[in-house]
Design an enzyme around this catalytic site. Structure first.
Site, PDB file in Angstrom:
ATOM      1  N   HIS B  73       0.914  -1.164   0.093  1.00 19.12           N
ATOM      2  CA  HIS B  73       0.053  -0.054  -0.012  1.00 19.12           C
ATOM      3  C   HIS B  73       0.893   1.097   0.024  1.00 19.12           C
ATOM      4  O   HIS B  73       0.759   2.102   0.805  1.00 19.12           O
ATOM      5  CB  HIS B  73      -0.954   0.152   1.232  1.00 19.12           C
ATOM      6  CG  HIS B  73      -1.781  -1.047   1.073  1.00 19.12           C
ATOM      7  ND1 HIS B  73      -3.338  -0.896   0.788  1.00 19.12           N
ATOM      8  CD2 HIS B  73      -1.741  -2.501   1.241  1.00 19.12           C
ATOM      9  CE1 HIS B  73      -4.040  -2.208   1.004  1.00 19.12           C
ATOM     10  NE2 HIS B  73      -3.010  -3.025   1.071  1.00 19.12           N
ATOM     11  N   TYR B 343       3.644  -5.299   9.877  1.00 19.16           N
ATOM     12  CA  TYR B 343       3.527  -3.829   9.509  1.00 19.16           C
ATOM     13  C   TYR B 343       4.749  -3.093  10.230  1.00 19.16           C
ATOM     14  O   TYR B 343       5.235  -1.979   9.966  1.00 19.16           O
ATOM     15  CB  TYR B 343       2.280  -3.358  10.030  1.00 19.16           C
ATOM     16  CG  TYR B 343       1.056  -3.504   9.316  1.00 19.16           C
ATOM     17  CD1 TYR B 343       1.135  -4.578   8.426  1.00 19.16           C
ATOM     18  CD2 TYR B 343      -0.028  -2.587   9.337  1.00 19.16           C
ATOM     19  CE1 TYR B 343      -0.096  -4.670   7.488  1.00 19.16           C
ATOM     20  CE2 TYR B 343      -1.058  -3.009   8.747  1.00 19.16           C
ATOM     21  CZ  TYR B 343      -1.262  -3.845   7.674  1.00 19.16           C
ATOM     22  OH  TYR B 343      -2.293  -4.030   7.037  1.00 19.16           O
TER      23      TYR B 343
END
Lengths: 179, 383
Positions: B73, B343
């Site tokens: 992303h 993440y």
């Protein structure tokens, strides 16, 4: 024989923190390698780190009130220097590792959740470069703490099995110290 | 042995005494045991183990390394606004964000690929990441996508899927046989991909609806825990993008349309919580829950400001889905801890890297007559 022991409260703090710090080092190295266990280990890691930070402060104060017994009179100077230096390093790292952890989470602007709605305030403003630097420092300092812990363990066992000078018993004894 | 010795004699290791050697040997064994256990726990003795670093390494192998950008992303834009809670969520969760009132929100729209310079028409999944910040310091972060199901059930399957999608060095294209083998081994993924393909993507970010996909648990003031999923449902009407644009037009057309849309009027999304029933899978993001499950609308998100990624804004937030307030808890979905871990690695790597400006830039001043291109279907939105 000079069988002086640490005061009972000092021994309690020592062994409690020994268990907590050893657990913490294994939780830390385990969680950064894991996908499935990362979250639950992290949720222990933060409050345990804060507990260690509080206890090391208590311990430093206790050390002034209840000083440790003297090292054996015949212990050579180089071993005394090594003992004092490694203890100083252990104290420095016991403060530094959790403080750097707290600062690094602050710089990343993570909420520093201890349990449920309990959290700590940030101690640094948000800054991603600070975070990256502190995150590396946290690992390096934690590995240094593990190394000094190993040296401490090696010294303790050498006192117990090789030198047999009562130093190990001064901390390992469960009996009440003689006044 | 313990007869009178000169002072300090017990500290001399030379000449070696058998008892001293035995003691040193025992000490060495204990040290080796502790150090070995530590190395094992850290994964240093298991090179095949799927660690969080190896997971992000595979994203980098697939997309290249783009310093300073998210490893997935990667192309996005920052938005801010507020969430107005209607209080209907308080029966499910004691989180402060659901009490009646308004909380500030910092968000990010992105396309679901790890290449920050990819033209928008070569991307598919759009995502919205949100950080709700009620007073008191607690925070709720969520990363949600405009697809009905997640393509994989476990992090290991995700890792395999990335491997199967990688370009074959010989042809420069993914090997269809590898993808076939993956789908044969993972029928749940074949099913989820079918669901994803069954519904066209919307024409833009503004009229897309974003789903949590992972299940969570809401815990209310009485300690009652309820399995939930959530959706940010666009107030702008859904318009299908058919066929997918392939002409090389504005490479940032999705983002530029979003910026133009937001400069006309704030964007709104309804936060809808779907309540799972006993037996609904909470550990399988490839399976949507049945359509008849109870849905509770708990408030409205309004996004009224858009800006390019920069220091201290959404760029520097790790939208870790397990940054949760008291009252929202993880489910047994295995993707959640893995997302949190991966993440964290992506965030740590990019935080320390030199930053390059995003492809997506917001014009400083925008007059009504000089707007970025708006796709024709976007003009049908509500005001």
């Amino acid at each position: 024989m000079t069988a002086q022991r640490f005061p009972a409260f000092s021994r309690l703090l020592h062994w409690l923190m020994a268990a907590m710090i050893l657990a913490m080092l294994f939780i830390g190295i385990g969680m950064v390698a894991s996908l499935a266990d990362y979250h639950w280990l992290l949720s222990i890691h933060r409050p345990l780190g804060v507990a260690i930070l509080v206890l090391v402060a208590v311990r430093l104060v206790n050390r002034q009130i209840n000083p440790p017994p003297p090292l054996p009179a015949d212990m050579p100077a180089h071993l005394r220097i090594a003992a004092h230096a490694s203890h100083g390093l252990l104290y420095a790292l016991m403060f530094a590792v959790p403080l750097v952890g707290w600062a690094m989470l602050s710089a990343a602007r993570y909420p520093i959740v201890l349990y449920g709605a309990w959290q700590l305030p940030p101690i640094l403003p948000q800054n991603d470069m600070f975070y990256a630097w502190l995150r590396s420092a946290h690992t390096v300092l934690a590995l240094a703490l593990f190394a000094v812990f190993l040296a401490h363990l090696a010294a303790a066992l050498t006192h117990a099995f090789v030198f047999r000078d009562g130093v190990f018993q001064s901390m390992a004894s469960v009996r009440r110290a003689k006044a | 042995m313990n007869e009178q010795q000169p002072p300090g004699a017990r500290y001399r290791l030379w000449p070696p005494h058998p008892r001293a050697l035995a003691g040193l040997g025992a000490t060495g064994l204990v040290l080796a045991g502790v150090a070995g256990a530590f190395a094992y726990t850290g994964g240093f003795l298991s090179p095949g183990k799927l660690t969080q670093s190896r997971f992000i390494d595979r994203f980098q192998a697939l997309n290249g390394v783009h310093p300073g950008f998210r490893r997935n992303h990667a192309k996005g834009v920052c938005v801010t606004g507020s969430f107005a809670s209607n209080g209907a969520g308080t029966r499910l969760s004691r989180a402060a964000v659901f009490a009646p009132g308004s909380v500030p929100v910092i968000g990010r729209f992105a396309v679901g690929i790890g290449k920050p310079f990819m033209p928008d028409n070569e991307t598919e999944v759009r995502s919205l990441a949100l950080s709700f910040r009620p007073a008191g310091g607690e925070e709720w972060r969520t990363g949600i996508n405009d697809i009905p199901a997640f393509p994989v059930r476990t992090p290991e399957a995700f890792y395999e899927l990335m491997g199967a999608s990688a370009a074959d060095p010989a042809t420069g294209k993914p090997d269809p046989a590898r993808m076939q083998a993956f789908l044969a081994a993972h029928p749940e993924s074949a099913h989820a991909l079918g669901l994803i393909r069954a519904r066209p993507f919307s024409t833009g970010f503004a009229n897309a609806s974003y789903n949590s996909l992972d299940a969570f648990r809401f815990v209310n003031a009485g300690g009652i825990s309820t399995p939930v999923r959530w959706t940010l449902a666009a107030v702008d009407p859904y318009v299908a993008q058919t066929p997918a644009p392939d002409a090389p037009r504005d490479p940032n057309y999705l983002f530029d349309a979003l910026i133009a849309r937001m400069q006309q009027a704030p964007l709104q999304y309804r936060l809808v919580v779907t309540i799972g029933r006993p037996g609904d899978p909470t550990n399988d993001a490839t399976q949507p829950w049945p359509a008849d499950r109870e849905r509770v609308e708990v408030g409205t998100l309004t996004l009224d400001h858009v800006e390019a990624e920069g220091p201290g804004n959404c760029r520097d937030i790790n939208y870790d889905p397990l940054v949760l307030p008291d009252g929202i808890a993880p489910s047994d979905d295995p993707l959640l801890s893995a997302r949190s871990a991966a993440y964290s690695v992506s965030f740590t790597r990019r935080a320390g890297e030199e930053k390059t400006p995003s492809q997506v830039q917001v014009p400083e001043t925008q007059t009504p007559s000089a707007q970025a291109p708006v796709t024709p279907s976007d003009t049908g939105k509500g005001s």
